[in-house]
Each structure stands twice: as structure tokens, then as C-alpha cells.
Motif scaffolding. Structure first.
Motif, PDB file in Angstrom:
ATOM      1  N   ILE A 152      11.692  -6.171  19.505  1.00  0.00           N
ATOM      2  CA  ILE A 152      11.353  -6.348  20.929  1.00  0.00           C
ATOM      3  C   ILE A 152       9.848  -6.194  21.205  1.00  0.00           C
ATOM      4  CG2 ILE A 152      12.200  -5.931  23.284  1.00  0.00           C
ATOM      5  CD1 ILE A 152      14.515  -6.429  21.428  1.00  0.00           C
TER       6      ILE A 152
ATOM      7  N   PHE B 192      24.126 -10.820   7.545  1.00  0.00           N
ATOM      8  CA  PHE B 192      24.635 -10.966   8.916  1.00  0.00           C
ATOM      9  C   PHE B 192      25.667 -12.109   8.911  1.00  0.00           C
ATOM     10  CE2 PHE B 192      23.947 -12.009  13.539  1.00  0.00           C
ATOM     11  CZ  PHE B 192      24.319 -10.763  14.013  1.00  0.00           C
TER      12      PHE B 192
ATOM     13  N   ALA C 235      15.729 -15.200   7.922  1.00  0.00           N
ATOM     14  CA  ALA C 235      15.701 -14.590   9.258  1.00  0.00           C
ATOM     15  C   ALA C 235      14.939 -13.259   9.263  1.00  0.00           C
ATOM     16  CB  ALA C 235      17.123 -14.381   9.761  1.00  0.00           C
ATOM     17  N   HIS C 236      14.869 -12.601   8.099  1.00  0.00           N
ATOM     18  CA  HIS C 236      14.174 -11.303   8.042  1.00  0.00           C
ATOM     19  C   HIS C 236      12.755 -11.430   7.499  1.00  0.00           C
ATOM     20  CE1 HIS C 236      18.264  -8.959   7.650  1.00  0.00           C
ATOM     21  NE2 HIS C 236      18.218  -9.776   8.670  1.00  0.00           N
TER      22      HIS C 236
ATOM     23  N   HIS D  64      16.104   1.880  19.815  1.00  0.00           N
ATOM     24  CA  HIS D  64      16.983   0.962  19.088  1.00  0.00           C
ATOM     25  C   HIS D  64      16.296   0.322  17.899  1.00  0.00           C
ATOM     26  CE1 HIS D  64      14.755  -1.824  21.469  1.00  0.00           C
ATOM     27  NE2 HIS D  64      15.130  -1.187  22.546  1.00  0.00           N
TER      28      HIS D  64
ATOM     29  N   TYR E 119      24.043  -2.115   9.553  1.00  0.00           N
ATOM     30  CA  TYR E 119      23.903  -3.489   9.027  1.00  0.00           C
ATOM     31  C   TYR E 119      24.037  -3.399   7.533  1.00  0.00           C
ATOM     32  CZ  TYR E 119      21.961  -4.967  13.548  1.00  0.00           C
ATOM     33  OH  TYR E 119      21.774  -5.248  14.864  1.00  0.00           O
TER      34      TYR E 119
ATOM     35  N   THR F  44      24.954 -16.066   8.620  1.00  0.00           N
ATOM     36  CA  THR F  44      24.587 -16.774   7.384  1.00  0.00           C
ATOM     37  C   THR F  44      25.783 -17.590   6.897  1.00  0.00           C
ATOM     38  OG1 THR F  44      23.306 -14.791   6.796  1.00  0.00           O
ATOM     39  CG2 THR F  44      23.615 -16.437   5.070  1.00  0.00           C
TER      40      THR F  44
ATOM     41  N   ASP G 210      18.102 -18.249   3.786  1.00  0.00           N
ATOM     42  CA  ASP G 210      18.152 -17.657   5.123  1.00  0.00           C
ATOM     43  C   ASP G 210      17.016 -16.641   5.148  1.00  0.00           C
ATOM     44  OD1 ASP G 210      18.557 -16.135   7.353  1.00  0.00           O
ATOM     45  OD2 ASP G 210      20.736 -16.058   7.153  1.00  0.00           O
TER      46      ASP G 210
ATOM     47  N   SER H 289      14.577 -16.921  12.057  1.00  0.00           N
ATOM     48  CA  SER H 289      15.071 -16.590  13.397  1.00  0.00           C
ATOM     49  C   SER H 289      13.940 -15.967  14.219  1.00  0.00           C
ATOM     50  CB  SER H 289      16.214 -15.576  13.288  1.00  0.00           C
ATOM     51  OG  SER H 289      16.458 -14.972  14.546  1.00  0.00           O
TER      52      SER H 289
ATOM     53  N   GLY I 121      18.462 -18.965  14.986  1.00  0.00           N
ATOM     54  CA  GLY I 121      18.565 -18.917  13.533  1.00  0.00           C
ATOM     55  C   GLY I 121      19.906 -19.371  12.979  1.00  0.00           C
ATOM     56  N   THR I 122      20.926 -19.396  13.827  1.00  0.00           N
ATOM     57  CA  THR I 122      22.250 -19.834  13.368  1.00  0.00           C
ATOM     58  C   THR I 122      22.350 -21.355  13.372  1.00  0.00           C
ATOM     59  OG1 THR I 122      23.143 -17.804  14.322  1.00  0.00           O
ATOM     60  CG2 THR I 122      24.726 -19.495  13.717  1.00  0.00           C
TER      61      THR I 122
ATOM     62  N   TYR J  45      12.822  -3.985   9.280  1.00  0.00           N
ATOM     63  CA  TYR J  45      13.930  -3.030   9.218  1.00  0.00           C
ATOM     64  C   TYR J  45      13.558  -1.833   8.350  1.00  0.00           C
ATOM     65  CZ  TYR J  45      16.712  -6.854  11.086  1.00  0.00           C
ATOM     66  OH  TYR J  45      17.193  -7.868  11.887  1.00  0.00           O
TER      67      TYR J  45
ATOM     68  N   THR K 109      15.114  -9.490  18.621  1.00  0.00           N
ATOM     69  CA  THR K 109      15.091  -8.313  17.742  1.00  0.00           C
ATOM     70  C   THR K 109      14.282  -8.554  16.466  1.00  0.00           C
ATOM     71  OG1 THR K 109      17.179  -9.071  16.778  1.00  0.00           O
ATOM     72  CG2 THR K 109      17.337  -7.430  18.539  1.00  0.00           C
ATOM     73  N   LYS K 110      13.719  -9.760  16.322  1.00  0.00           N
ATOM     74  CA  LYS K 110      12.935 -10.089  15.130  1.00  0.00           C
ATOM     75  C   LYS K 110      11.436  -9.893  15.392  1.00  0.00           C
ATOM     76  CE  LYS K 110      16.402 -11.552  12.564  1.00  0.00           C
ATOM     77  NZ  LYS K 110      17.521 -10.797  13.150  1.00  0.00           N
TER      78      LYS K 110
ATOM     79  N   ARG L 102      22.033   1.745  13.135  1.00  0.00           N
ATOM     80  CA  ARG L 102      23.001   0.652  12.987  1.00  0.00           C
ATOM     81  C   ARG L 102      23.564   0.589  11.582  1.00  0.00           C
ATOM     82  NH1 ARG L 102      23.194  -2.702  17.731  1.00  0.00           N
ATOM     83  NH2 ARG L 102      24.779  -3.829  16.604  1.00  0.00           N
TER      84      ARG L 102
ATOM     85  N   HIS M 120      14.799 -14.454  17.140  1.00  0.00           N
ATOM     86  CA  HIS M 120      15.572 -13.648  18.090  1.00  0.00           C
ATOM     87  C   HIS M 120      14.697 -12.491  18.581  1.00  0.00           C
ATOM     88  CE1 HIS M 120      18.686 -10.710  19.327  1.00  0.00           C
ATOM     89  NE2 HIS M 120      19.291 -11.805  19.752  1.00  0.00           N
TER      90      HIS M 120
HETATM   91  N1  T4K Z   1      20.659 -14.577   9.256  1.00  0.00           N
HETATM   92  C1  T4K Z   1      20.386 -13.264   9.220  1.00  0.00           C
HETATM   93  C2  T4K Z   1      20.162 -12.615   7.901  1.00  0.00           C
HETATM   94  C3  T4K Z   1      20.289 -12.533  10.412  1.00  0.00           C
HETATM   95  O1  T4K Z   1      20.012 -11.213  10.375  1.00  0.00           O
HETATM   96  C4  T4K Z   1      20.497 -13.211  11.637  1.00  0.00           C
HETATM   97  C5  T4K Z   1      20.405 -12.490  12.887  1.00  0.00           C
HETATM   98  C6  T4K Z   1      20.772 -14.595  11.618  1.00  0.00           C
HETATM   99  C7  T4K Z   1      20.851 -15.237  10.388  1.00  0.00           C
HETATM  100  C8  T4K Z   1      21.011 -15.391  12.862  1.00  0.00           C
HETATM  101  O2  T4K Z   1      19.855 -15.537  13.640  1.00  0.00           O
HETATM  102  P1  T4K Z   1      20.009 -15.782  15.243  1.00  0.00           P
HETATM  103  O3  T4K Z   1      21.036 -16.874  15.451  1.00  0.00           O
HETATM  104  O4  T4K Z   1      20.395 -14.459  15.874  1.00  0.00           O
HETATM  105  O5  T4K Z   1      18.623 -16.236  15.648  1.00  0.00           O
HETATM  106  C9  T4K Z   1      21.175  -8.627  16.052  1.00  0.00           C
HETATM  107  C10 T4K Z   1      20.486  -9.913  16.435  1.00  0.00           C
HETATM  108  O6  T4K Z   1      21.088 -10.485  17.591  1.00  0.00           O
HETATM  109  C11 T4K Z   1      20.528 -10.942  15.325  1.00  0.00           C
HETATM  110  O7  T4K Z   1      19.565 -11.924  15.642  1.00  0.00           O
HETATM  111  C12 T4K Z   1      20.149 -10.316  13.992  1.00  0.00           C
HETATM  112  N2  T4K Z   1      20.251 -11.234  12.895  1.00  0.00           N
HETATM  113  C13 T4K Z   1      21.018  -9.109  13.724  1.00  0.00           C
HETATM  114  C14 T4K Z   1      20.648  -8.431  12.414  1.00  0.00           C
HETATM  115  O8  T4K Z   1      20.862  -8.181  14.779  1.00  0.00           O
HETATM  116  P2  T4K Z   1      23.419  -7.637  16.961  1.00  0.00           P
HETATM  117  O9  T4K Z   1      24.673  -8.279  17.370  1.00  0.00           O
HETATM  118  O10 T4K Z   1      23.486  -6.428  16.101  1.00  0.00           O
HETATM  119  O11 T4K Z   1      22.446  -7.389  18.222  1.00  0.00           O
HETATM  120  P3  T4K Z   1      22.480  -6.317  19.382  1.00  0.00           P
HETATM  121  O12 T4K Z   1      22.650  -7.055  20.655  1.00  0.00           O
HETATM  122  O13 T4K Z   1      23.466  -5.248  19.093  1.00  0.00           O
HETATM  123  O14 T4K Z   1      21.000  -5.759  19.350  1.00  0.00           O
HETATM  124  C15 T4K Z   1      20.515  -4.840  18.396  1.00  0.00           C
HETATM  125  C16 T4K Z   1      19.729  -3.743  19.129  1.00  0.00           C
HETATM  126  O15 T4K Z   1      18.593  -4.308  19.782  1.00  0.00           O
HETATM  127  C17 T4K Z   1      20.555  -3.038  20.207  1.00  0.00           C
HETATM  128  O16 T4K Z   1      20.437  -1.643  20.017  1.00  0.00           O
HETATM  129  C18 T4K Z   1      19.930  -3.438  21.523  1.00  0.00           C
HETATM  130  C19 T4K Z   1      18.543  -3.920  21.165  1.00  0.00           C
HETATM  131  N3  T4K Z   1      18.136  -5.082  21.985  1.00  0.00           N
HETATM  132  C20 T4K Z   1      18.747  -6.282  21.776  1.00  0.00           C
HETATM  133  C21 T4K Z   1      18.378  -7.376  22.521  1.00  0.00           C
HETATM  134  C22 T4K Z   1      19.042  -8.715  22.293  1.00  0.00           C
HETATM  135  C23 T4K Z   1      17.172  -4.928  22.947  1.00  0.00           C
HETATM  136  O17 T4K Z   1      16.643  -3.811  23.134  1.00  0.00           O
HETATM  137  N4  T4K Z   1      16.773  -6.018  23.689  1.00  0.00           N
HETATM  138  C24 T4K Z   1      17.336  -7.256  23.508  1.00  0.00           C
HETATM  139  O18 T4K Z   1      16.928  -8.235  24.168  1.00  0.00           O
HETATM  140  O19 T4K Z   1      22.559  -8.772  16.210  1.00  0.00           O
END
Ligand code: T4K
Length: 398
Positions: free
Chosen positions: A26, A100, A173-174, A22, A330, A103, A171, A195, A76-77, A299, A199-200, A328, A197
Motif C-alpha cells: 500500500i 497464490f 507477481a512478487h 497489515h 501465505y 497462478t 508468474d 501484478s 495479474g490474474t 514480503y 498490496t504489491k 498472514r 495490485h
Molecule cells: N500470482 C501470485 C504469486 C500472486 O501473489 C498474486 C496475487 C497473483 C498471481 C494475482 O495477481 P492479481 O490478480 O491480484 O493482480 C492479496 C492480493 O489481493 C493479491 O494480489 C496477492 N497476490 C496476494 C498474495 O495477496 P488477499 O486475498 O490475501 O488480499 P487481502 O484483501 O486479504 O489483503 C491483504 C492485506 O492487505 C489485508 O490485511 C488488508 C490489506 N489491504 C488490502 C487492500 C486490497 C489494504 O490495506 N488495502 C487494500 O487496498 O490477496
């Protein structure tokens, strides 16, 4: 190795990966270090409300980034929401749609009106001249995004915001560990929001922080982060529970120890993609390097040439996903195309529209090895070479 189109998993062949790869970074700490930290938290029996680990993390991040204040928060939100409140914004904020959704959603939570600005085709970042064209008497701020860890014109945007008497926030986050002009992101604008998170590149499971060199802004950020009176002795109309827990801080502190090593791993993977992708038909890799400066390579970003390619970006992503390569889109759709924004505005964003249908990301981070990059590259190369045939087969099966 696929010999014919029928070998592709989408058409019944064996997937390239049984356990999917993915996009998320992580990066995990050593299990023994994790257990030690959590045993200590249990012994202290102190789990949140500005505990010692949060204090340590704030101090270590401030030192690493060379910034005066770091305020750690839940994610990050929430970070962006607290940031907008601390700058006492009201009115319109100029922001990219190619980001994302968080923002922009953070602005809406604060009652602000996002005004979407188009981005540069090559860098995917806001262009100061496009930003300036949108400034009017209702504009209170620009929210730039250091997308893919690339610096979003900090000097030019700072000058522009100063000229018009409006705020500049980022922002970021990246962008943890990314620099420009030898200065780490975290030092630009009135403040920056990060952020942590999972995935960061710095994994706090969830988490984030706001950085600023402004004492007054820092005091307001600390006040808003907590729901009742505390050591900042400040009043604010808006307050929230945005505190980081000790568990999050423990994860992030362990991650910070390995940050340089993890970034080096990402860079090796990025370089491998750069080498291999030059042979693919109709796909270009986006240059996310901050040349002469640092990037975290969080990324790996690509764009398909929609005019020349006989397979669409969406079909490419579908075929890769079936192979266990979780590419993905994005960011799709652009934020201006999702509710509530789609109803209320229809901005002219030709570059954003194009990027939303052509850009995709390939796996990078802890679970990917350089030989995976070779395998993924062979796969993408194969799909692009047989794009015509694959597209026809996909259409006839729909
Ligand atoms: N601003 C920007 C520019 C951002 O990119 C983001 C977040 C934010 C603000 C907000 O920050 P946070 O509030 O999230 O701290 C993912 C992340 O959840 C998100 O943090 C990130 N950007 C965004 C670009 O990507 P999703 O909805 O695409 O995540 P998800 O669950 O589909 O995961 C992506 C891949 O990672 C999947 O293939 C599975 C894998 N994964 C995910 C998690 C959570 C794992 O292998 N283990 C895990 O624990 O948003």
C-alpha cells in the motif's frame, strides 16, 4: 510491553495496535500528484482503450526492466490467462502448488491441466530436477513462480524447456524490481506476468503487465488483450477485455517514480526483522535476498519449527491478529487442497504440505516503521517463549 500471558489481547488484554498493521505494501503517491494526474485524465476525457498514460507506463517499464515489450493489463490474474493463450498452450502445465491460487486458476480458465510440482524447502521455489521428473508427452509448459521475489532457476528451467520443446512462463507477481545476474526479472522464459495490485510494491490499485523479448508473442498478447480487431491486425481464437485503464496507469506511473525509494524502505524493514528474529525461539526467517542482485522485499517470510515449538503457526497467527498485527498464512491451504484440484488429484508434495502449515508473513510496507518491527519482534519473542502456556490456555477456551 506484555508482562504476562494474561496481558495478551486474545485473553482480554489491550491490543498492541489499535489500528492494525497489515501485510499489504500500500505505497501511495503524494496526494497533490494524484490530483494533478486525475485532473488531466478528466480534461482529456479519455479513460481507457490504450490511452496515453498506459502507453507511457509501458514505455517506462520497458526501459526500467530492459525488456523489449511490456503489455499492460487489468490485473495479474487476467495477465496469466492472456499469457497462456498467447503461447497457444494445450495440455498439462507444471506449476507449484505453493503459490497464490490465481497462478493455477488462470491455467484452469484456459482449459489447461495443472500438474503440481513440489518445491525446495529452503527457497520455496521449483527445483528443475523435480520439474523434469513430471514432464511427459502431454506437457506443454512450465509455469515458474519467482516467489518472494527470488529468481526461480531461470537458466536451468530455460535449458530444460528447450530440451523438451515446451514453453516456459513465469508468474512474477512478487518480482518487480528483482534481478538475477544483473538482469531484471521480466526478461526470462517466453514471457513473465506481473501484478500491480495495491498490496504489491508497484501500486496501480489493480493492474499488471506481461513482458517478453519475443516480437511474435508480444503481438499475440496485444491482440488477445483487446476484444476486437485493432492495430495488431492479427486473428486469435480467444480474446478478452484485459485492458488497463488510465486511472490504473496514473497510479502505477506515480508509483514507478517512487519505486526505488519504496524498495529501500522495505529493505530497511527486512533487515530489522533479520536482526530481531534471530533471537526468537523456534522461528527462522526465510532468506529472500537475491544475493549480489536486487530484491523488492515485498514480503517478510518466516517458518515455525513445528517439531520444537509448543505453539502452532495457526495459533501464533491468531494471537498476533488479536494484537492488531495482521500476520498472514501465505499460502494456506496449498492450491492442490482447494477445489477443483483437491477432487481431481492427490500429488505427493511433502515439502509443500509442510510449508503450508509452518510458513507465515509479518507486516511490511508503507504503514510499518522500524520501531514497529521492534514492537512486533518483542511480541513474537514473547509469544514463542510462552508458547506452552498460551497453547494450553487457547485449548481450554475452545
Ligand atoms: N500470482 C501470485 C504469486 C500472486 O501473489 C498474486 C496475487 C497473483 C498471481 C494475482 O495477481 P492479481 O490478480 O491480484 O493482480 C492479496 C492480493 O489481493 C493479491 O494480489 C496477492 N497476490 C496476494 C498474495 O495477496 P488477499 O486475498 O490475501 O488480499 P487481502 O484483501 O486479504 O489483503 C491483504 C492485506 O492487505 C489485508 O490485511 C488488508 C490489506 N489491504 C488490502 C487492500 C486490497 C489494504 O490495506 N488495502 C487494500 O487496498 O490477496
Amino acid at each position: 510491553m506484555k508482562r504476562s500471558v494474561d496481558d495478551l489481547a486474545i485473553f482480554g488484554g489491550t491490543p498492541e495496535y489499535e489500528k492494525p498493521l497489515h501485510i499489504g505494501q500500500i505505497y501511495l503517491p503524494e496526494w497533490a500528484d494524484f490530483v494533478n494526474e486525475f485532473e488531466a485524465i478528466f480534461e482529456r476525457s479519455y479513460f481507457t482503450n490504450h490511452g496515453p498514460l498506459v502507453a507511457q507506463l509501458e514505455q517506462q517499464l520497458a526501459q526500467f526492466l530492459g525488456v523489449k515489450h511490456v503489455i499492460c493489463v487489468t490485473n495479474g490474474t487476467i495477465s496469466l490467462m492472456i499469457a497462456a493463450r498467447a503461447l497457444e498452450l494445450s495440455g498439462e502445465v507444471i506449476v507449484p502448488s505453493f503459490t497464490f491460487p490465481a497462478t493455477v486458476q488462470a491455467l484452469s480458465w484456459c482449459g489447461l491441466t495443472p500438474v503440481f510440482c513440489d518445491v525446495d524447502h529452503d527457497t520455496h521455489l521449483l527445483l528443475p530436477e523435480k520439474v523434469e521428473a513430471l514432464i511427459n508427452e502431454n506437457t506443454c509448459a512450465v509455469l515458474g513462480v519467482h516467489l518472494w521475489g527470488k529468481a526461480c532457476a531461470p537458466a536451468a528451467l530455460q535449458m530444460l524447456c528447450h530440451k523438451h520443446g515446451i514453453r516456459l512462463m513465469y508468474d512474477s507477481a512478487h518480482a518487480l524490481g528483482c534481478s538475477v545476474g544483473g538482469v531484471y526479472m521480466g526478461n526470462y522464459g517466453d514471457l513473465e506476468s506481473f501484478s500491480f495490485h495495491a498490496t504489491k510494491v508497484l501500486n496501480g490499485a489493480e493492474g499488471g503487465c506481461i513482458t517478453t523479448n519475443d516480437d511474435d508473442v508480444a503481438n499475440r498478447l496485444r491482440t488477445i488483450r483487446n476484444f476486437h480487431a485493432d492495430h495488431t491486425h492479427m486473428n486469435s481464437k480467444y480474446r478478452i477485455n484485459g485492458k488497463m485503464t488510465e486511472a490504473q496507469a496514473a497510479m502505477a506511473l506515480l508509483g514507478l517514480r517512487n519505486l526505488k525509494k519504496n524498495i529501500a524502505n522495505n529493505e530497511e524493514l527486512y533487515s530489522a526483522y533479520k536482526r530481531h528474529s534471530s533471537t526468537w525461539d523456534h522461528v527462522r526467517m526465510i532468506d529472500t535476498e537475491n544475493h549480489d542482485d536486487e530484491n523488492n522485499f515485498q514480503y517478510c517470510v518466516f517458518e515455525i519449527d513445528a517439531d520444537a515449538s509448543s505453539i502452532t503457526r495457526d495459533d501464533l497467527v491468531t494471537v498476533l491478529t488479536a494484537e492488531g498485527v495482521l500476520a498472514r498464512r501465505y499460502f494456506y491451504p496449498g492450491v492442490h487442497r482447494i477445489e477443483p484440484y483437491a477432487k481431481s488429484c492427490s500429488p505427493e508434495l511433502p515439502v509443500t504440505e509442510k510449508l503450508c502449515s509452518t510458513v507465515f508473513q509479518l507486516p511490511i510496507g508503507a504503514s510499518v516503521r522500524t520501531d514497529d518491527v521492534q514492537r512486533i519482534s518483542d511480541l513474537v519473542g514473547f509469544i514463542m517463549r510462552h508458547g506452552d502456556n498460551i497453547s494450553k490456555k487457547l485449548s481450554s477456551s475452545r
